[in-house]
Design an enzyme around this catalytic site. Structure first.
Site, PDB file in Angstrom:
ATOM      1  N   SER A 253      28.507  43.079  34.753  1.00  0.00           N
ATOM      2  CA  SER A 253      28.593  41.630  34.885  1.00  0.00           C
ATOM      3  C   SER A 253      29.235  41.034  33.647  1.00  0.00           C
ATOM      4  O   SER A 253      29.186  41.613  32.564  1.00  0.00           O
ATOM      5  CB  SER A 253      27.199  41.027  35.070  1.00  0.00           C
ATOM      6  OG  SER A 253      26.433  41.172  33.877  1.00  0.00           O
ATOM      7  N   LYS A 254      29.818  39.851  33.831  1.00  0.00           N
ATOM      8  CA  LYS A 254      30.533  39.213  32.719  1.00  0.00           C
ATOM      9  C   LYS A 254      29.580  38.755  31.625  1.00  0.00           C
ATOM     10  O   LYS A 254      30.018  38.440  30.525  1.00  0.00           O
ATOM     11  CB  LYS A 254      31.350  38.031  33.231  1.00  0.00           C
ATOM     12  CG  LYS A 254      30.528  36.888  33.826  1.00  0.00           C
ATOM     13  CD  LYS A 254      31.441  35.816  34.395  1.00  0.00           C
ATOM     14  CE  LYS A 254      30.671  34.654  34.992  1.00  0.00           C
ATOM     15  NZ  LYS A 254      31.555  33.657  35.608  1.00  0.00           N
ATOM     16  N   ARG A 255      28.277  38.724  31.894  1.00  0.00           N
ATOM     17  CA  ARG A 255      27.324  38.336  30.858  1.00  0.00           C
ATOM     18  C   ARG A 255      27.120  39.444  29.831  1.00  0.00           C
ATOM     19  O   ARG A 255      26.644  39.194  28.736  1.00  0.00           O
ATOM     20  CB  ARG A 255      25.973  37.960  31.484  1.00  0.00           C
ATOM     21  CG  ARG A 255      25.991  36.611  32.189  1.00  0.00           C
ATOM     22  CD  ARG A 255      24.629  35.971  32.225  1.00  0.00           C
ATOM     23  NE  ARG A 255      24.724  34.539  32.519  1.00  0.00           N
ATOM     24  CZ  ARG A 255      23.741  33.681  32.360  1.00  0.00           C
ATOM     25  NH1 ARG A 255      22.572  34.104  31.910  1.00  0.00           N
ATOM     26  NH2 ARG A 255      23.899  32.411  32.631  1.00  0.00           N
TER      27      ARG A 255
END
Length: 499
Positions: A253-255
């Site tokens: 995920s981009k987090r």
């Protein structure tokens, strides 16, 4: 039978490395069988889909070296290849399902659905919502229909629990239970199909023989199989690939990791190396070699060599592999050409010159002013933030709150970035100059660079977020306990009306 595979990304943001990973395996499977690879754009989400995102998908896949036989830009006999251009096609199949009693119009309001879910939750019912749960009395249906009330079309699914076997090319027979299959919406109230209907109709009409997709779609397979059965069509072969994962085994995920292909292009990764790395995600060459070209992968591809363990997307491993490609496959002239193509080109110069020309007295001033634009993570230390007017705790909040705020943006330009940040600054009751200072340092390494929002727009969303995460780590990071407290405070700030 000609093997036909497809990739069907949604143009709702930056092109994702997960899209490239699935595209690569579909491409190699089709090519290895002398078949065809199709690109379809799934833009039924009209609110979030953009032409710019679609173009970025096309450009990114082509940059990686993945070409398609049919698609929205090069046409084909099974078009159109954008779902938004196929609305009339879906409508006739919805009418067919309604006429056969395999689908029904649902006039339930969102408030009624919320109340239904709450009552089931309070009663301890955890099975899927079935057609019988949604039925309204016939007179109420007639009343709402006469009033022109909004409705969706849902599919009829089995009411009773029972096994639903799904055949998978890699996993053999997977047994799911009908109790967990809900009365899926097929047609939204705006007349656009959901993914589930459009995907089945398009795959059939485009002659897709093998649906190779991520394992997150396993639980949707019973709905898709049922639709194929209702419409009297043969079901294609399903193959669910393992998801890419962060080092902590969570879904990529981009987090936690940069996920945009544009980020890796901007960082200076070679497309051959990134594609090579994606090819190693859960798959291996017969001789276990780690470095191989797309052509070599295609020639040796056997989908049965895919491992079902979640492949870890490890940036250090990618860096190592990219270094091998730079050192072993590029001579000095080729490397010079790549550097020019990557950053030292006229287009990039023209994009940045309006922001730095007014600061230049000599040509030699140019590189110090734009050096941060050509870097990856900046060489920050806690001392880099010394001299700012807000204390260390406030700096961490500014960076973390800004990161969360920017992750929610669907458009990435100065006109979207500045207002998003100002909302947080106002909520924190900080002057914009003081609020933006730690972001300046995180993004450009100094507070005396070009406008930070201009820099962020030029760097792109994933590079900007990566630098913010790096700055947070440099200042000691935000552990789980602190993250929970920050998250609560962040949500409260956004809910508090400004005075």
């Amino acid at each position: 039978m000609t093997v036909r595979t497809r990739i069907a990304p949604s143009p709702t943001g930056d092109p994702h490395v997960g899209t490239a990973y699935i595209a690569l395996f579909n491409y190699c499977f089709a090519r290895q069988h002398g078949g065809e690879f199709i690109l379809r754009i799934e833009d039924t989400d009209q609110a979030r889909s953009t032409p710019a995102s679609e173009q970025a998908i096309l450009d990114s896949l082509r940059w990686l070296g993945l070409d398609w036989d049919e698609g929205p830009d090069n046409g084909g006999n099974a078009g159109p290849y954008r779902q938004s251009e196929r609305a009339d096609i879906y409508g006739q199949y919805v009418d067919q399902l309604l006429a056969q009693g395999k689908a029904f119009k649902c006039y339930r309001t969102s408030e009624e659905l919320d109340a239904l879910r709450l009552s089931r939750q309070e009663a301890g019912i955890h099975t899927a919502i079935k057609p019988s749960d949604l039925q309204l009395p016939a007179d109420e249906v007639a009343k709402r229909e006469a009033q022109g009330a909004s409705f969706v079309v849902r599919m009829v699914v089995p009411e009773e629990a029972g096994p639903c076997p799904v055949s998978d090319m890699l996993r053999g027979e997977i047994t799911l239970d009908w109790s967990q299959v809900d009365a899926q919406i097929l047609l939204k109230s705006d007349g656009m199909p959901t993914y589930h209907l459009a995907n089945v109709v398009d795959d059939h009409l485009m002659g897709i023989t093998h649906v190779i997709r991520g394992e997150e779609w396993i639980n949707s397979a019973p709905k898709h199989m049922l639709l194929y059965q209702y419409l009297g069509w043969d079901t294609p072969v399903f193959c669910h690939l393992p998801l890419l994962r962060n080092p902590d085994k969570s879904k990529l995920s981009k987090r936690k990791n940069p996920t945009s292909i544009l980020y890796y292009k901007r960082m200076g990764y070679l497309p051959e190396a990134l594609l090579n790395y994606l090819g190693r995600m859960g798959w291996s060459m017969p001789d276990e070699s780690e470095k191989f070209s797309l052509q070599t992968m295609q020639e040796n591809f056997d989908i049965q060599r895919v491992s079902l363990g979640g492949p870890i997307f490890d940036l250090e491993k990618l860096n190592w592999l990219n270094g091998l490609w730079i050192r072993e496959d590029l001579n000095e002239e080729a490397l010079a050409d790549r550097l020019t193509q990557w950053a030292l080109n006229r287009e990039n110069m023209l994009a940045v010159l309006p922001h730095v020309q007014k600061r230049m007295n000599t040509l030699s001033d140019f590189m110090p002013l734009v050096g941060f634009m050509l870097a990856g993570n900046l060489p920050l230390t806690p001392a880099s933030f010394d001299g700012l007017k807000i204390d260390e705790q406030a700096r961490l909040k500014v960076l973390q709150f800004s990161l969360w705020q920017l992750e929610a943006l669907t458009e990435w330009d100065k006109d979207a970035i500045f207002p998003a940040l100002k909302v947080i600054a106002d909520a924190m009751e900080l002057k914009m100059k003081d609020f933006i200072a730690p972001i300046f340092v995180a993004v450009s390494g100094t507070t005396s660079s070009i406008s930070v929002t201009d820099a962020m727009a030029l760097l792109g969303s994933d590079m900007t977020r990566a630098r913010l995460r790096h700055a947070i780590d440099t200042l000691g990071g935000v552990g789980k306990k602190v993250a929970k407290r920050f998250d609560k405070e962040y949500r409260m700030l956004l809910e508090t009306p400004l005075q």
